[in-house]
Design a protein around this motif. Structure first.
Motif, mmCIF file in Angstrom:
data_model
loop_
_atom_site.group_PDB
_atom_site.id
_atom_site.type_symbol
_atom_site.label_atom_id
_atom_site.label_comp_id
_atom_site.label_asym_id
_atom_site.label_seq_id
_atom_site.Cartn_x
_atom_site.Cartn_y
_atom_site.Cartn_z
ATOM 1 N N ALA A 122 1.557 5.522 -16.803
ATOM 2 C CA ALA A 122 2.414 4.671 -15.964
ATOM 3 C C ALA A 122 1.744 4.373 -14.626
ATOM 4 C CB ALA A 122 3.772 5.351 -15.744
ATOM 5 N N MET A 123 1.037 5.365 -14.071
ATOM 6 C CA MET A 123 0.343 5.158 -12.801
ATOM 7 C C MET A 123 -0.768 4.133 -12.944
ATOM 8 S SD MET A 123 1.264 6.337 -9.951
ATOM 9 C CE MET A 123 -0.311 6.046 -9.135
ATOM 10 N N GLU A 124 -1.445 4.111 -14.099
ATOM 11 C CA GLU A 124 -2.505 3.118 -14.298
ATOM 12 C C GLU A 124 -1.921 1.705 -14.273
ATOM 13 O OE1 GLU A 124 -4.621 3.969 -17.859
ATOM 14 O OE2 GLU A 124 -5.495 5.847 -17.115
ATOM 15 N N ILE A 125 -0.796 1.506 -14.956
ATOM 16 C CA ILE A 125 -0.149 0.186 -14.949
ATOM 17 C C ILE A 125 0.298 -0.158 -13.536
ATOM 18 C CG2 ILE A 125 1.799 -1.141 -15.841
ATOM 19 C CD1 ILE A 125 1.710 0.608 -18.351
ATOM 20 N N ARG A 151 0.816 -1.218 0.000
ATOM 21 C CA ARG A 151 0.000 0.000 0.000
ATOM 22 C C ARG A 151 0.852 1.271 0.000
ATOM 23 N NH1 ARG A 151 -3.228 -3.602 2.668
ATOM 24 N NH2 ARG A 151 -5.459 -3.549 2.140
ATOM 25 N N ASP A 152 2.082 1.167 0.463
ATOM 26 C CA ASP A 152 2.950 2.348 0.577
ATOM 27 C C ASP A 152 3.925 2.474 -0.589
ATOM 28 O OD1 ASP A 152 1.733 2.844 3.019
ATOM 29 O OD2 ASP A 152 3.208 1.662 4.123
ATOM 30 N N ARG A 153 3.898 1.539 -1.538
ATOM 31 C CA ARG A 153 4.860 1.598 -2.638
ATOM 32 C C ARG A 153 4.522 2.719 -3.613
ATOM 33 N NH1 ARG A 153 4.610 -4.872 -3.705
ATOM 34 N NH2 ARG A 153 5.563 -5.497 -1.721
ATOM 35 N N LYS A 154 5.560 3.190 -4.293
ATOM 36 C CA LYS A 154 5.395 4.243 -5.292
ATOM 37 C C LYS A 154 6.233 3.902 -6.519
ATOM 38 C CE LYS A 154 4.443 8.160 -2.199
ATOM 39 N NZ LYS A 154 4.828 9.540 -1.846
ATOM 40 N N LEU A 155 5.945 4.598 -7.591
ATOM 41 C CA LEU A 155 6.805 4.507 -8.762
ATOM 42 C C LEU A 155 8.082 5.306 -8.522
ATOM 43 C CD1 LEU A 155 4.245 4.922 -11.684
ATOM 44 C CD2 LEU A 155 5.604 2.889 -11.199
ATOM 45 N N LYS A 170 9.083 -4.835 -9.226
ATOM 46 C CA LYS A 170 8.333 -6.090 -9.233
ATOM 47 C C LYS A 170 8.933 -7.044 -8.207
ATOM 48 C CE LYS A 170 6.012 -6.178 -13.648
ATOM 49 N NZ LYS A 170 5.594 -7.031 -14.767
ATOM 50 N N ARG A 171 8.340 -8.233 -8.138
ATOM 51 C CA ARG A 171 8.738 -9.166 -7.083
ATOM 52 C C ARG A 171 10.225 -9.507 -7.159
ATOM 53 N NH1 ARG A 171 3.746 -10.650 -8.924
ATOM 54 N NH2 ARG A 171 2.079 -10.803 -7.376
ATOM 55 N N SER A 172 10.722 -9.737 -8.372
ATOM 56 C CA SER A 172 12.105 -10.184 -8.499
ATOM 57 C C SER A 172 12.978 -9.247 -9.317
ATOM 58 C CB SER A 172 12.139 -11.578 -9.152
ATOM 59 O OG SER A 172 11.506 -11.544 -10.434
ATOM 60 N N SER A 173 12.402 -8.204 -9.900
ATOM 61 C CA SER A 173 13.195 -7.312 -10.743
ATOM 62 C C SER A 173 12.536 -5.942 -10.789
ATOM 63 C CB SER A 173 13.318 -7.887 -12.167
ATOM 64 O OG SER A 173 12.033 -7.982 -12.761
ATOM 65 N N ASN A 174 13.251 -4.990 -11.414
ATOM 66 C CA ASN A 174 12.736 -3.640 -11.613
ATOM 67 C C ASN A 174 12.475 -3.437 -13.099
ATOM 68 O OD1 ASN A 174 13.123 -3.020 -8.845
ATOM 69 N ND2 ASN A 174 15.297 -2.687 -9.260
ATOM 70 N N GLN A 221 -0.959 -3.283 -10.932
ATOM 71 C CA GLN A 221 -0.015 -4.203 -10.308
ATOM 72 C C GLN A 221 -0.054 -4.084 -8.789
ATOM 73 O OE1 GLN A 221 2.012 -6.567 -11.801
ATOM 74 N NE2 GLN A 221 2.388 -7.184 -9.686
ATOM 75 N N GLN A 222 -0.211 -2.854 -8.311
ATOM 76 C CA GLN A 222 -0.242 -2.634 -6.860
ATOM 77 C C GLN A 222 -1.443 -3.316 -6.218
ATOM 78 O OE1 GLN A 222 -0.988 1.399 -5.477
ATOM 79 N NE2 GLN A 222 0.535 1.188 -3.878
ATOM 80 N N GLN A 223 -2.601 -3.273 -6.899
ATOM 81 C CA GLN A 223 -3.784 -3.933 -6.352
ATOM 82 C C GLN A 223 -3.560 -5.436 -6.226
ATOM 83 O OE1 GLN A 223 -6.373 -2.318 -5.072
ATOM 84 N NE2 GLN A 223 -5.273 -0.445 -5.618
ATOM 85 N N GLU A 224 -2.907 -6.037 -7.228
ATOM 86 C CA GLU A 224 -2.592 -7.463 -7.132
ATOM 87 C C GLU A 224 -1.632 -7.727 -5.968
ATOM 88 O OE1 GLU A 224 -1.137 -8.994 -10.779
ATOM 89 O OE2 GLU A 224 -2.881 -8.386 -11.970
#
Length: 650
Positions: A483-486, A370-374, A457-461, A490-493
């Motif tokens: 970019a925020m939509e993508i 919930r706290d992650r950002k681009l 992402k889980r294992s890479s950027n 991903q953040q919701q998942e």
């Protein structure tokens, strides 16, 4: 927002109606009117009597600038149909629905948003501003209308305005805010931002540029050179105040109108340009036109060095670099970058993360979902002609700054120096792979600055987007939002996965806690039982010891008793009959001369110590244990016989 197909149809209709063949100029005019076909045509063609109807807005506007006789529509093709058509007077005119217009009005350091129907008047806008700004209408000049000054009674729909409009208020009759001194007022002006509305005369294009009060006139001219490709020495200006006599003068002391000031710039004619005017349009915009030696030698008169004459970036004249070369600590390098960026472009800029790129990753990605950002990586290059405009007009735009601060961690690096460039490419290869590093390595200088949008992402950027400097504020915002939509999807998942994982961990923790509590309860019961058994054993031991001690005392007392005298004895004998608490009777003979203590010892030897029991007589009732134990039985009148009873003491 019109789709790409709709925009192509609007562009075709606009060119057919206005006769403008230059596609770039037509697109520019449509963008200024938010792709409103009717408003764009009315802004180009002088108004005549007629009616213009647009299927895009579903409205009919009297008094339009369109004349079917003068602008015949092109024949429709089978593959497309025109979205615009003139309405002949014989057709029925559909009643026009009122439109809502948005106005952003700037006054000094304040912005006021006003939304009105286009059936309202200019005076109604002033009434709203009077309430918001506490300025009398009579002292207020409302500027920024594309048609020039308008009366308070002017109806907005007669001005054919676009949906969004920017105005500003001037109050020449009101004194400026008081300050303690002239130096204080100048300092306040240096911290203010000036909006320069600059019209490029040749292409009739308007630029709205923000500059801090500390910027110089020379910096304005260099920025205009980046936008219009007119070198400073060839710029011909109109609208500068008479006090602006020196290009090194800062805007705060040049006498410009605050907050907005209109200027016009064009290309200065030269003999060579006059002779080759027909060839000038095909000349490279960065080439110097054929002119005599005086033109070249006079370049320094306008504050331009040879580098700018040959198309080099004006940033070469800057004294200090954005970032030190071979900086050992990335945090210190970014501190200098932020300070230098603020000194060049003002304090309204993105908040650059101070620290290493790894620390920026940690801040953006390695936290709860919930706290992650681009992560936005801004790559600066002082040698690019786009850098100045991109930084001052796009990266420092309030909308961009606000959006970045809310949704991104922004990290910056300067690639001007070769050592810093190599250092970043090494970091890029390590974190993003060789493909991204090669992409940045092959970018030309004039394609900078770059904006990299990174998603963890889980294992890479993953690099979502690489934005070059040749963009607009709207396009930059759209790409950031895309970019925020993508990222949001991903953040919701990630949030869902994280919640499920935390739920499983909570169940396991609860089970572990219940098991731990059960073990503790069992251990506590066992320990309590052990303590109870130990206490019982201890009390039993004490009881046994006490019983043994009492038995020893009893035996010692029993052995110490004098022998019981016979009934027939030369000395007087007292016969005592003692009733125990259980109802039994103890009988014994004592010499009348025996002390009372011997009676007490006798009773104690039978298991009734005198400190626990009292010996009472019946008639009269008295407590024998309270008498002097050294007196004889005769003296205490327990002679010749007496019946006594034992009673436990309380």
């Amino acid at each position: 927002m019109a789709s790409n197909m709709d925009r192509e149809m609007i562009l075709a209709d606009f060119q057919a109606c206005t006769g403008i063949e230059n596609i770039d100029e037509a697109i520019t005019l449509l963008e200024q009117n938010n792709w409103d076909l009717v408003a764009a045509i009315n802004g180009v063609i002088p108004q005549e009597n007629g009616i213009l109807q647009s299927e895009y807005g579903g409205e009919t506007i009297p008094g339009s600038a369109f004349n079917p006789a003068n602008h015949p529509a092109p024949a429709p093709t089978p593959s497309s149909s025109s979205a615009f058509r003139p309405v002949m007077p014989s057709r029925q005119i559909v009643e026009r629905q009122p439109r809502m217009l948005d106005f952003r009005v700037e006054y000094r350091d304040r912005n006021v948003d006003v939304v009105l129907e286009d059936s309202c008047t200019v005076g109604e806008i002033k009434q709203i501003l009077e309430n918001e700004l506490q300025i009398p209408m009579s002292k207020m000049l409302l500027k920024g209308w594309k048609t020039g000054d308008v009366e308070d009674s002017t109806v907005l729909k007669s001005l054919h305005l676009p949906k969004n409009n920017s105005l500003y208020v001037l109050t020449p009759d009101l004194p400026p805010p008081s300050s303690s001194s002239h130096a204080g007022a100048l300092q306040e002006s240096l911290n203010q931002n000036f909006m320069l509305i600059i019209t490029h005369r040749e292409v009739q294009r308007e630029y709205n540029l923000n500059f801090s009060g500390s910027s110089t006139i020379q910096e304005v001219k260099r920025n205009v050179y980046d936008l219009t490709s007119i070198p400073v020495r060839h710029q011909l200006w109109e609208g500068w105040p008479t006090s602006a006599t020196d290009d090194s003068m800062c805007l705060a002391e040049s006498g410009l109108s605050y907050p907005c000031h209109r200027l016009t710039v064009g290309r200065r004619s030269s003999p060579a340009q006059t002779r080759e005017q027909s060839e000038e349009q095909s000349t490279d915009v960065h080439m110097v036109s054929d002119s005599d030696g005086d033109d070249f030698e006079d370049a320094t008169e306008f504050g331009v060095d040879d580098g700018e004459v040959f198309g080099m970036a004006s940033s070469a004249l800057r004294k200090s670099s954005m970032m030190p070369e071979n900086a050992e600590n990335e945090g210190d390098a970014l501190l200098q970058f932020t300070a230098e960026f603020s000194s060049r472009y003002g304090d309204c800029h993105p908040v650059f993360f101070i620290g290493s790129l790894e620390a920026a990753f940690q801040e953006a990605f390695y936290v709860k979902a919930r706290d992650r950002k681009l992560l936005a990586i801004y790559l600066h290059h002082d040698e690019s002609v786009l850098t100045n405009v991109f930084c001052s007009q796009m990266l420092c735009a309030e909308s961009i700054v606000s959006y970045l601060s809310q949704n991104f961690i922004t990290w910056a690096w300067d690639l001007t120096k070769d050592a810093n460039r190599a250092r970043f490419l090494t970091m890029c290869t390590r974190h993003f792979g060789s493909v991204v590093a090669q992409t940045i390595r092959t970018q030309k200088t004039d394609q900078f600055p770059l904006f990299l949008i990174i998603m963890g992402k889980r294992s890479s950027n993953e690099v979502l987007n690489v934005i070059q400097g040749n963009t607009t504020v709207d396009e930059l915002m759209m790409r950031l939002m895309a970019a925020m939509e993508i990222f949001t999807a991903q953040q919701q998942e990630d949030i869902k996965d994280e919640d499920e994982r935390e739920a499983r961990e909570n169940v396991k923790r609860e089970q572990d806690e219940a098991y731990r509590l059960s073990l503790e309860a069992d251990r506590a019961k066992r320990e309590a039982h052990e303590r109870e058994m130990a206490e019982q054993f201890r009390l039993e031991q004490i009881r046994k010891e006490q019983e043994e001690e009492r038995e020893a005392i009893r035996l010692s007392l029993e052995q110490a008793l004098p022998p019981e005298p016979k009934e027939e004895n030369a000395e007087p004998v007292s016969k005592l009959r003692i009733r125990t608490p259980s109802g039994e009777f103890l009988e014994r003979r004592f010499l009348a001369s025996n002390k009372l203590q011997i009676v007490f010892d006798f009773v104690a030897s039978k298991g009734f110590p005198w400190d626990e029991f009292k010996l009472l007589s019946t008639f009269p009732r008295r407590d024998i244990t309270q008498l002097d134990p050294n007196k004889s039985l005769l003296e205490v009148k327990l002679f010749p016989q007496e019946t006594l009873f034992l009673e436990a003491k309380e």
